[in-house]
Write a protein that holds these residues in place. Structure first.
Motif, short mmCIF file in Angstrom:
data_model
loop_
_atom_site.label_atom_id
_atom_site.label_comp_id
_atom_site.label_asym_id
_atom_site.label_seq_id
_atom_site.Cartn_x
_atom_site.Cartn_y
_atom_site.Cartn_z
N TYR A 150 0.83 -1.20 0.00
CA TYR A 150 0.00 0.00 0.00
C TYR A 150 0.87 1.25 0.00
CZ TYR A 150 -3.43 3.42 1.67
OH TYR A 150 -4.23 4.53 1.82
N PHE A 151 1.87 1.30 0.84
CA PHE A 151 2.74 2.48 0.93
C PHE A 151 3.70 2.58 -0.26
CE2 PHE A 151 1.72 1.13 5.30
CZ PHE A 151 0.99 2.24 5.70
N GLN A 152 3.95 1.46 -0.92
CA GLN A 152 4.86 1.47 -2.05
C GLN A 152 4.18 1.78 -3.38
OE1 GLN A 152 7.07 -2.22 -2.18
NE2 GLN A 152 7.54 -2.16 0.01
N HIS A 153 2.94 1.30 -3.55
CA HIS A 153 2.32 1.36 -4.87
C HIS A 153 1.06 2.22 -4.97
CE1 HIS A 153 5.09 -1.69 -6.30
NE2 HIS A 153 4.76 -2.47 -5.29
N PHE A 154 0.39 2.51 -3.85
CA PHE A 154 -0.83 3.32 -3.96
C PHE A 154 -0.47 4.74 -4.37
CE2 PHE A 154 -4.10 6.17 -2.44
CZ PHE A 154 -5.26 5.54 -2.84
N LYS A 155 -1.20 5.26 -5.35
CA LYS A 155 -0.94 6.62 -5.84
C LYS A 155 -2.26 7.39 -5.95
CE LYS A 155 3.34 5.66 -8.38
NZ LYS A 155 3.48 4.29 -7.91
N PHE A 156 -2.14 8.70 -5.91
CA PHE A 156 -3.29 9.58 -6.02
C PHE A 156 -2.88 10.76 -6.90
CE2 PHE A 156 -0.67 11.26 -2.70
CZ PHE A 156 -0.82 12.63 -2.77
N GLY A 157 -3.84 11.65 -7.19
CA GLY A 157 -3.52 12.83 -7.99
C GLY A 157 -2.91 12.45 -9.32
N ASN A 158 -1.85 13.12 -9.68
CA ASN A 158 -1.15 12.84 -10.93
C ASN A 158 -0.04 11.82 -10.68
OD1 ASN A 158 -0.42 13.00 -13.62
ND2 ASN A 158 0.83 14.84 -13.34
N LYS A 159 -0.47 10.61 -10.29
CA LYS A 159 0.44 9.50 -9.97
C LYS A 159 1.42 9.88 -8.86
CE LYS A 159 0.14 7.19 -14.45
NZ LYS A 159 0.88 6.59 -15.58
N GLN A 160 0.91 10.57 -7.84
CA GLN A 160 1.73 10.96 -6.70
C GLN A 160 1.73 9.84 -5.67
OE1 GLN A 160 -0.55 15.00 -6.85
NE2 GLN A 160 1.12 15.26 -5.39
N ALA A 161 2.90 9.48 -5.19
CA ALA A 161 3.03 8.41 -4.20
C ALA A 161 2.78 8.96 -2.80
CB ALA A 161 4.42 7.80 -4.28
N LEU A 162 2.38 8.09 -1.89
CA LEU A 162 2.19 8.48 -0.49
C LEU A 162 3.54 8.81 0.13
CD1 LEU A 162 -0.35 5.74 0.67
CD2 LEU A 162 -0.85 8.10 0.02
N SER A 163 3.54 9.81 1.00
CA SER A 163 4.76 10.17 1.71
C SER A 163 4.43 10.41 3.18
CB SER A 163 5.40 11.43 1.11
OG SER A 163 4.51 12.53 1.18
N PHE A 164 5.45 10.35 4.01
CA PHE A 164 5.24 10.48 5.46
C PHE A 164 5.57 11.88 5.93
CE2 PHE A 164 5.24 5.93 5.11
CZ PHE A 164 4.41 5.51 6.14
N GLN A 165 4.63 12.45 6.65
CA GLN A 165 4.86 13.74 7.31
C GLN A 165 5.78 13.54 8.51
OE1 GLN A 165 1.20 15.84 8.26
NE2 GLN A 165 2.09 16.56 10.18
#
Length: 411
Positions: free
Chosen positions: A118-133
């Motif tokens: 999930y953290f490696q492959h899930f994307k949103f927006g314009n193929k933006q990957a999840l990142s940690f705050q």
């Protein structure tokens, strides 16, 4: 010469012209913003999930599957076997698979069981990957990663403990108090349902539903208890080739060992957006009515000035200006006002969107472009200009009649 003369004439009626300009600016800004946001919101809506080729779940209709797997809305009718997820993951056509397990919550926020994919492959927006705050992904059984909204609303930080509750309501009478989770990471804001989700491992979802004796055994010796789930709610798939999408979808829908349904997220999102067409049309009608009101205000202002401009028209007639020139002059005045209002509205909206784009994306999931110079905007501007010419023809014709009357009187 007509433009210069029209500009001077507008300057002589500065107060009424400024008020009319502000009215036009507001109405045109409303219409342009509604049209631009409508187009951009549709694209943002479709970018809630990106780069996922298929979503697989139990047969329940593609909109229902989309709503509970992507938007965390509603509940699945049933789950699919864990063996089905493993079979999908091992398929040669599948590059990666993200399992999803739903059914629990924490203080009104949905809890989702998943894995590292999930953290490696899930994307949103314009193929933006999840990142940690802050922090990192969960590494052990009773660790959790929370979305930005969960952290903001509940005031959580890395290291805090959370207790998961059974069910999806704001209030639950069944809390899994024996197995609290430690927050190891907080995801950066995405403007999607990810922000409102508590993420834990699939094994953790299974563990919190074990009997008390099994949970005590698990806490003492994790290896002695099998926490592999029997089922998952849905699976997101990324394929090795886009050309294999329809073949795999057909194979999944005809799968013998389990009742499965595969949907294309883009198709389902389009269908969901079409259901919102009534609200979309209503916003357009309201903005058009506001514009028409302002254009009639412009026409009224020009008509009201005709009495004051009799001397001006008489002087122009003496200088040789015919009725047609007077008619054109009034139209040019109206067009100057409208075109200035259009330019000011575009600049105002562009600046506003530039300054607020990050906030809109993080708070509302609206990824809005500040560029209003698009084909859709040009169409709207053309319609506004045409409408301005039509409504301004009324005072222009009145000026034409006055000029013609003065000409006949002179004879």
């Amino acid at each position: 010469m007509l433009v210069s003369l029209a500009w001077s004439s507008l300057g002589s009626r500065r107060k009424s012209v400024v008020l009319t300009f502000l009215s036009l600016l507001i109405s045109i800004s409303v219409l342009l913003s509604v049209e631009h946001i409508r187009q951009q919101a549709k694209e943002s809506f479709n970018r809630t999930i990106s780069d996922v080729d298929l979503i697989v779940g139990a047969p329940s209709g593609q909109l229902n599957l989309l709503l509970y797997s992507v938007f965390r809305m509603g509940s699945p009718t049933s789950n699919i076997k864990y063996e089905s997820y493993e079979a999908l993951q091992e398929s040669q056509l599948v590059d990666w698979a993200i399992p999803i397990s739903l059914g629990d919550s924490h203080r009104g926020f949905r809890v989702m069981g998943t894995n590292d994919n999930y953290f490696q492959h899930f994307k949103f927006g314009n193929k933006q990957a999840l990142s940690f705050q802050n922090g990192q992904a969960f590494a052990s059984l009773f660790e959790a990663v929370i979305g930005a909204d969960v952290a903001k609303v509940l005031g959580y930080k890395v290291g805090d403990s959370v207790v998961i509750s059974h069910g999806i309501g704001n209030t639950s009478f069944t809390n899994h108090d024996n197995t609290p989770f430690t927050i190891t990471g907080i995801l950066a804001a995405t403007g999607t349902p990810v922000d409102k989700t508590v993420h834990v491992s699939l094994n953790a979802i299974e563990a919190i539903h074990l009997s008390a004796s099994k949970q005590n055994q698990l806490l003492n010796d994790a290896a002695s208890v099998n926490t592999t789930p029997d089922s998952v709610t849905a699976v997101m798939l990324g394929l090795t080739s886009k050309f294999a999408t329809f073949k795999l979808q057909r194979d999944i829908n005809n799968y013998k060992s389990d009742r499965l349904m595969a949907i294309l997220p883009g198709v389902a999102l389009t269908e969901l957006w079409q259901m919102m067409g009534t609200v979309e049309s209503l916003l357009r009608v309201i903005s058009i009515l506001v514009l028409i009101s302002s254009l009639f205000g412009l026409s009224t202002m020009l008509l009201a000035s005709m009495q004051q401009r009799k001397n001006e028209i008489a002087v122009l007639r003496v200088l040789g200006a015919g009725p047609r020139v007077i008619f054109t002059l009034v139209l040019v005045e109206a067009l100057i006002l409208v075109l200035l209002a259009i330019v000011a509205a575009i600049v105002l909206l562009s600046v506003t969107l530039t300054l607020s784009s990050d906030w809109l994306a993080s708070q509302y999931g609206l990824f809005l472009s500040a560029n209003l110079l698009t084909v859709e905007t040009l169409k709207v501007v053309s319609v506004i200009t045409l409408a301005a010419i039509v409504t301004s023809a009324i005072p222009a014709f009145e000026a034409y009649k006055n000029a013609l009357h003065s000409s006949l009187s002179a004879r």
